[in-house]
Scaffold this active site. Sequence first.
Site, PDB file in Angstrom:
ATOM      1  N   SER A  75      45.001  39.345  43.890  1.00 19.32           N
ATOM      2  CA  SER A  75      45.821  39.811  42.770  1.00 19.32           C
ATOM      3  C   SER A  75      45.593  38.895  41.569  1.00 19.32           C
ATOM      4  O   SER A  75      45.155  37.743  41.726  1.00 19.32           O
ATOM      5  CB  SER A  75      47.301  39.769  43.175  1.00 19.32           C
ATOM      6  OG  SER A  75      48.150  39.858  42.046  1.00 19.32           O
ATOM      7  N   TYR A  77      54.135  35.989  47.683  1.00 15.46           N
ATOM      8  CA  TYR A  77      53.008  36.774  47.178  1.00 15.46           C
ATOM      9  C   TYR A  77      51.996  35.879  46.462  1.00 15.46           C
ATOM     10  O   TYR A  77      50.791  35.959  46.711  1.00 15.46           O
ATOM     11  CB  TYR A  77      53.533  37.849  46.229  1.00 15.46           C
ATOM     12  CG  TYR A  77      52.488  38.787  45.674  1.00 15.46           C
ATOM     13  CD1 TYR A  77      52.103  39.914  46.389  1.00 15.46           C
ATOM     14  CD2 TYR A  77      51.922  38.575  44.421  1.00 15.46           C
ATOM     15  CE1 TYR A  77      51.157  40.796  45.882  1.00 15.46           C
ATOM     16  CE2 TYR A  77      50.982  39.443  43.899  1.00 15.46           C
ATOM     17  CZ  TYR A  77      50.601  40.561  44.639  1.00 15.46           C
ATOM     18  OH  TYR A  77      49.669  41.418  44.122  1.00 15.46           O
TER      19      TYR A  77
END
Length: 258
Positions: A147, A170
């Site tokens: 990401s 995350y």
Amino acid sequence: MKEIIDLKDKNIIIIGASGRLGKVVCSRLLDQGANVIAVDLDKVSLDKEKQINQSNKYTSIVGSCNDIDSIKLIFDKGKNKVGNIDGAVNLSYPKNQNYGKKLFDVSYKDFCENTSLHLGGYFLFMQQCAKYSLEENVKFSLLNFSSIYGVISPKFEIYEGTEMTVPVEYAAIKSSLLHLTSYLTAYTKGTSFRVNCISPGGILDGQDENFLRNYKNRSRSKGMLDPDDIIGTVLYLLSDASEFVCGQNIVVDDGFSI
């Protein structure tokens, strides 16, 4: 002239095939003539996608990248169905029910569990893909999904006025994936196995309008992306056109991270 990106009859495993991005990846690979081994824990969604795609090149398997026996079964079933596996895309997103809390609300137990589920699952699948390639002596291209928040720190200001956040787990997981990709590349030098990462920007999924506006203001033109905006990079990295691209991370984010 030979096609630069040729995936005809390539045999590709997709982990997380029933997800928002996974569905599109499966569909576009089928369009390219690839054989797709679609893997997900959600059998109902897999069966639905099989009906939608209506292709004898689409094979669905209920399985998980968090269980070594499940991974071995995926490879065994896939190989029996279509022959040697040429590559895989891991789009899995395992998490517990408490995932998504803001920093000061995250417990140590939840942080460890979510990191273990997500990063651990990616590690196990990477390990088994590399092992398969080496033992079968076949070319194999693995594609991980990190990401932009594995590359840069979160831009928390764009979440102001919303209930959204970037979970701390995350950020830890996605940044670690980049190094794991480099690690496996270094460890498997001299073999026919390669692994790369894509780090996409945000994907449209009914987010808050204020957030979408803030996000777009920090991008080049479009802002949040559609799944199709990622596909070109996926197809390239799975094809022989990228044969000597290994251990790399390609950011696809409309300039958001700049």
